[in-house]
Design a protein around this motif. Structure first.
Motif, PDB file in Angstrom:
ATOM      1  N   SER A   1      -9.270   9.675  -5.648  1.00 12.81           N
ATOM      2  CA  SER A   1      -9.587   8.254  -5.677  1.00 12.81           C
ATOM      3  C   SER A   1      -8.861   7.535  -6.811  1.00 12.81           C
ATOM      4  O   SER A   1      -8.776   8.056  -7.929  1.00 12.81           O
TER       5      SER A   1
ATOM      6  N   LYS B   1      -8.079   2.418  -1.342  1.00 12.16           N
ATOM      7  CA  LYS B   1      -9.060   1.617  -2.057  1.00 12.16           C
ATOM      8  C   LYS B   1     -10.103   2.473  -2.752  1.00 12.16           C
ATOM      9  O   LYS B   1     -10.988   1.938  -3.458  1.00 12.16           O
TER      10      LYS B   1
ATOM     11  N   GLU C   1     -12.280   4.323  -1.082  1.00  6.89           N
ATOM     12  CA  GLU C   1     -13.466   4.310  -0.231  1.00  6.89           C
ATOM     13  C   GLU C   1     -13.568   5.591   0.578  1.00  6.89           C
ATOM     14  O   GLU C   1     -12.556   6.280   0.812  1.00  6.89           O
ATOM     15  N   ASN C   2     -14.756   5.903   1.073  1.00 10.97           N
ATOM     16  CA  ASN C   2     -14.937   7.046   1.957  1.00 10.97           C
ATOM     17  C   ASN C   2     -14.340   6.738   3.328  1.00 10.97           C
ATOM     18  O   ASN C   2     -14.560   5.639   3.851  1.00 10.97           O
ATOM     19  N   PRO C   3     -13.591   7.677   3.891  1.00  9.30           N
ATOM     20  CA  PRO C   3     -13.030   7.442   5.227  1.00  9.30           C
ATOM     21  C   PRO C   3     -14.116   7.528   6.310  1.00  9.30           C
ATOM     22  O   PRO C   3     -15.178   8.043   6.051  1.00  9.30           O
TER      23      PRO C   3
ATOM     24  N   LYS D   1      -8.391   3.189   3.600  1.00  9.99           N
ATOM     25  CA  LYS D   1      -9.626   3.343   2.825  1.00  9.99           C
ATOM     26  C   LYS D   1      -9.386   4.201   1.588  1.00  9.99           C
ATOM     27  O   LYS D   1      -9.913   3.904   0.499  1.00  9.99           O
TER      28      LYS D   1
ATOM     29  N   LYS E   1      -5.558   6.313  10.141  1.00 14.63           N
ATOM     30  CA  LYS E   1      -6.870   5.660  10.150  1.00 14.63           C
ATOM     31  C   LYS E   1      -7.509   5.661   8.769  1.00 14.63           C
ATOM     32  O   LYS E   1      -8.164   4.689   8.377  1.00 14.63           O
ATOM     33  N   ASP E   2      -7.319   6.743   8.018  1.00 19.95           N
ATOM     34  CA  ASP E   2      -8.028   6.912   6.748  1.00 19.95           C
ATOM     35  C   ASP E   2      -7.290   6.363   5.528  1.00 19.95           C
ATOM     36  O   ASP E   2      -7.930   5.983   4.538  1.00 19.95           O
TER      37      ASP E   2
ATOM     38  N   ASP F   1       0.823  -1.208   0.000  1.00 18.27           N
ATOM     39  CA  ASP F   1       0.000   0.000   0.000  1.00 18.27           C
ATOM     40  C   ASP F   1       0.861   1.264   0.000  1.00 18.27           C
ATOM     41  O   ASP F   1       0.480   2.281  -0.591  1.00 18.27           O
TER      42      ASP F   1
END
Length: 239
Positions: A207, A235, A237-239, A232, A228-229, A130
């Protein structure tokens, strides 16, 4: 609202207009987000086009650093110069990749290095695969001083050697920033001799699935917020 500036800017530039973010002003004020729409010479908001109006969704949650945008930004069509002195087409080079974009300058005394450091520390907490996917792009608001060589020295110290530093024509940089709702002013020297670079302090997340800028972070976003975010965001995605 605050705006990024060097110490002494208030005395050097009395009565200076502070840029505002291109979004619902009441919502943004509640969030404490910095600078985002530069004003024209007639003190009216600059014409930024429909793509620079951000509608905020769920961003009023005080427990979250992220503001999810109902109307995502289109990635700026910026072609600048990277730290190797080579042409860098932002859209082409970051297409299909999770990307964080920030506008700032290397002589910034606080917010810029702190933002880069927070992202760098959070990035190191990701799995290696990642980490390799995430693109972090730092675009200078002070291109006269921030040469490719200067950015190449500053970014590893302030953040991470993998971060991309870009410089180039100020007018092009300013136009690109405006496309994603961030206002920047030309750097100016105050009466004390210090150069002031006024700029929005937002990080915009793009994104990998849509290449749209759909999440915004203010200058108060912490290492923990990014840690934390980021999984997401990588990917899409929304955090």
């Amino acid at each position: 609202m605050s705006a990024e500036k060097t110490p002494g800017a208030d005395t050097a530039r009395p009565g200076r207009r502070t840029p505002l973010i291109v979004a619902a002003v009441a919502i943004v004020a509640a969030l404490g987000i910095t600078a985002a729409v530069s004003l024209g010479d007639d003190d009216k908001p600059a014409n930024t086009g429909s793509s620079s109006v951000a509608e905020v969704s769920g961003g009023t949650d005080p427990t979250k650093a992220a503001t999810v945008l109902d109307r995502p930004f289109t990635k700026p069509a910026l072609v600048l110069t990277d730290t190797k002195g080579e042409k860098y087409d932002l859209r082409e080079r970051t297409k299909g990749k999770p990307t964080l974009i920030y506008f700032g300058y290397t002589h910034c005394p606080d917010v810029c290095p702190m933002t880069m450091s927070n992202i760098a520390i959070a990035k190191k907490q990701l799995p290696k695969a990642d980490q390799d996917k995430l693109q972090v792009v730092f675009v200078t608001t002070d291109p006269e001083r921030d040469t490719p060589a200067e950015l190449a020295k500053w970014l590893p110290a302030a953040g991470d050697s993998s971060f991309t530093g870009l410089t180039g024509d100020f007018a092009a940089i300013q136009a690109g920033a405006r496309q994603i709702g961030i206002g920047i002013d030309p750097p100016k020297k105050g009466t004390d001799g210090k150069v002031v670079s006024m700029h929005g302090a937002q990080v915009i997340a793009f994104s990998p699935t849509t290449d749209q800028g759909y999440v915004l972070y203010g200058e108060d976003a912490s290492v923990d917020d990014y840690a934390k975010d980021l999984p997401k965001l990588i990917k899409g995605e929304n955090p």
